[in-house]
Motif scaffolding. Structure first.
Motif, short mmCIF file in Angstrom:
data_model
loop_
_atom_site.label_atom_id
_atom_site.label_comp_id
_atom_site.label_asym_id
_atom_site.label_seq_id
_atom_site.Cartn_x
_atom_site.Cartn_y
_atom_site.Cartn_z
N TRP A 83 0.81 -1.21 0.00
CA TRP A 83 0.00 0.00 0.00
C TRP A 83 0.85 1.26 0.00
O TRP A 83 0.49 2.26 -0.62
CB TRP A 83 -0.97 0.01 1.18
N ARG A 84 2.00 1.24 0.66
CA ARG A 84 2.86 2.42 0.67
C ARG A 84 3.34 2.75 -0.76
O ARG A 84 3.43 3.92 -1.12
CB ARG A 84 4.07 2.20 1.58
N LEU B 6 -8.80 5.93 -5.36
CA LEU B 6 -9.45 5.15 -4.31
C LEU B 6 -9.02 3.68 -4.38
O LEU B 6 -8.85 3.02 -3.35
CB LEU B 6 -10.97 5.24 -4.46
N ALA B 7 -8.82 3.18 -5.59
CA ALA B 7 -8.43 1.78 -5.76
C ALA B 7 -7.06 1.50 -5.15
O ALA B 7 -6.74 0.35 -4.83
CB ALA B 7 -8.43 1.40 -7.24
N ALA B 8 -6.24 2.54 -4.98
CA ALA B 8 -4.93 2.35 -4.35
C ALA B 8 -5.06 1.94 -2.89
O ALA B 8 -4.10 1.44 -2.29
CB ALA B 8 -4.11 3.64 -4.46
N PHE B 9 -6.24 2.14 -2.31
CA PHE B 9 -6.47 1.78 -0.90
C PHE B 9 -7.14 0.41 -0.75
O PHE B 9 -7.47 0.01 0.37
CB PHE B 9 -7.36 2.84 -0.23
N ASP B 10 -7.33 -0.30 -1.86
CA ASP B 10 -7.94 -1.64 -1.76
C ASP B 10 -7.09 -2.53 -0.84
O ASP B 10 -5.85 -2.47 -0.86
CB ASP B 10 -8.02 -2.29 -3.15
N ASP B 11 -7.74 -3.33 -0.06
CA ASP B 11 -7.10 -4.30 0.83
C ASP B 11 -6.33 -3.64 1.98
O ASP B 11 -5.50 -4.29 2.63
CB ASP B 11 -6.14 -5.22 0.06
N THR B 12 -6.61 -2.38 2.25
CA THR B 12 -5.96 -1.73 3.41
C THR B 12 -6.76 -1.94 4.69
O THR B 12 -6.26 -1.66 5.77
CB THR B 12 -5.80 -0.22 3.18
N GLY B 13 -8.00 -2.40 4.55
CA GLY B 13 -8.83 -2.61 5.73
C GLY B 13 -9.53 -1.36 6.23
O GLY B 13 -10.22 -1.42 7.26
N LEU B 14 -9.40 -0.26 5.52
CA LEU B 14 -10.06 0.98 5.95
C LEU B 14 -11.52 0.98 5.53
O LEU B 14 -11.91 0.34 4.55
CB LEU B 14 -9.36 2.19 5.33
N LEU C 229 2.68 9.11 5.20
CA LEU C 229 2.42 7.67 5.11
C LEU C 229 2.53 7.01 6.48
O LEU C 229 1.79 6.07 6.78
CB LEU C 229 3.38 7.02 4.11
N ASP C 230 3.45 7.48 7.31
CA ASP C 230 3.54 6.96 8.68
C ASP C 230 2.24 7.21 9.43
O ASP C 230 1.77 6.36 10.19
CB ASP C 230 4.70 7.63 9.43
N GLY C 231 1.66 8.40 9.21
CA GLY C 231 0.39 8.71 9.87
C GLY C 231 -0.71 7.78 9.42
O GLY C 231 -1.52 7.31 10.24
N LEU C 232 -0.78 7.48 8.12
CA LEU C 232 -1.80 6.56 7.63
C LEU C 232 -1.55 5.14 8.10
O LEU C 232 -2.49 4.35 8.26
CB LEU C 232 -1.84 6.61 6.10
N ALA C 233 -0.29 4.81 8.34
CA ALA C 233 0.03 3.47 8.84
C ALA C 233 -0.61 3.20 10.20
O ALA C 233 -0.88 2.06 10.55
CB ALA C 233 1.54 3.28 8.94
N LEU D 232 -3.53 3.80 10.92
CA LEU D 232 -4.85 3.23 10.63
C LEU D 232 -4.77 1.90 9.90
O LEU D 232 -5.49 0.95 10.19
CB LEU D 232 -5.64 4.22 9.76
N ILE D 233 -3.83 1.84 8.94
CA ILE D 233 -3.77 0.65 8.07
C ILE D 233 -3.02 -0.50 8.74
O ILE D 233 -3.42 -1.66 8.64
CB ILE D 233 -3.09 1.04 6.73
N ASP D 234 -1.91 -0.19 9.42
CA ASP D 234 -1.11 -1.21 10.10
C ASP D 234 -0.97 -0.85 11.58
O ASP D 234 0.13 -0.51 12.03
CB ASP D 234 0.29 -1.32 9.47
N PRO D 235 -2.06 -0.88 12.33
CA PRO D 235 -1.97 -0.42 13.72
C PRO D 235 -0.96 -1.19 14.56
O PRO D 235 -0.42 -0.66 15.52
CB PRO D 235 -3.40 -0.63 14.24
N ALA D 236 -0.65 -2.42 14.18
CA ALA D 236 0.31 -3.20 14.96
C ALA D 236 1.72 -2.62 14.86
O ALA D 236 2.58 -2.89 15.71
CB ALA D 236 0.32 -4.65 14.49
N GLU D 237 1.97 -1.81 13.83
CA GLU D 237 3.31 -1.22 13.65
C GLU D 237 3.46 0.10 14.38
O GLU D 237 4.52 0.71 14.32
CB GLU D 237 3.56 -1.02 12.15
N ARG D 238 2.42 0.59 15.02
CA ARG D 238 2.49 1.87 15.70
C ARG D 238 3.52 1.85 16.80
O ARG D 238 3.65 0.87 17.52
CB ARG D 238 1.13 2.28 16.25
#
Length: 257
Positions: A104-105, A148-156, A245-249, A251-257
């Motif tokens: 996604w990045r 919008l399609a760039a966000f597919d499979d991000t879980g948002l 992108l870190d900020g969006l992470a 939401l998208i990869d909360p385990a990496e926070r």
């Protein structure tokens, strides 16, 4: 009514023009039409790219396409509608490669870069492209769907995807607008940033006492040496995009926070 942003024209007429019915209207009495809406938009785009948005007036565009100013208004109602057509045309021409299995990045970096390229090619877009009232033409819709399609499979969620895309595009627009402003200052002053700092160095050395401004002097000097200027568009882009992108992470990869 402002003529410096999208979405300020008559909605029904603007949408008719954006979706093509403006060039295929029923025949009217009087002389045959000598130009098309598409030719008018192309002329306006050339003028804006060459000389900036201030050069684009209805009279100037009419002269460029070889019709009278009054005649031009029978094709396009006014400057607001013309701006909508110009913006939508630029969006329609953006490349939209298919998304595959990139992380996604990588996809969002591509979205950011393509918008940066667009604003570099058409600097006037930073002055008129309003995120809250985009011209809802084929260009805007194709661009929106692709990004919008760039966000597919991000879980948002759908609402989060829309907000995340706006967040990314606002960052791009902000940096590009600052870059264009800096370029205009350099052009207007006929002096590069390096020359400006060199010319003012004696005064700055006397005025900026490190005992009074220890952080400003130390950090400002370090940044200036690293960037060869008080501000670098490239550094702002690289640093800011990574942080966006870190900020969006979060939401998208909360385990990496």
């Amino acid at each position: 009514m402002t003529e410096k942003s999208t979405g300020t024209g008559a909605p029904s007429r603007t949408l008719s023009l954006l979706w093509g019915s403006g060039d295929t209207a029923a025949p009217r009495k009087g002389p045959a039409r000598s130009v098309t809406v598409t030719q008018i938009v192309e002329a306006a785009l050339d003028m804006a790219d060459d000389r900036g948005l201030t050069a684009v007036t209805m009279r100037a565009v009419a002269e460029r396409v070889g019709v009278s100013a009054m005649s031009l208004y029978t094709y396009v109602p006014g400057k607001p509608e013309l701006l909508d057509l110009m913006v939508d045309t630029c969006y329609l021409r953006m490349p939209r490669p298919a998304w595959h299995d990139e992380p996604w990045r990588a996809r969002l970096t591509s979205v950011a870069q393509s918008n940066r390229d667009l604003l570099a090619a058409h600097p006037w877009l930073t002055e008129v492209a309003a995120l809250n009232r985009p011209p809802l033409g084929p260009g805007v819709m194709a661009k929106y769907e692709h990004e919008l399609a760039a966000f597919d499979d991000t879980g948002l969620t759908d609402v989060e995807i829309d907000a995340a895309l706006s967040y990314l595009l606002m960052f791009v627009q902000s940096v590009c607008r600052s870059r264009h402003d800096a370029a205009r200052v350099t052009t207007d002053s006929a002096m590069s940033d390096a020359d400006w700092w060199s010319a003012n160095q004696p005064l700055l050395a006397e005025a900026l006492d490190p005992t009074h401004y220890p952080r400003a002097v130390r950090i400002g000097a370090a940044a200036g040496d690293a960037q060869n200027s008080a501000w670098s568009a490239e550094h702002a882009w690289e640093f800011g995009l990574a942080r966006t992108l870190d900020g969006l992470a979060a939401l998208i990869d909360p385990a990496e926070r």
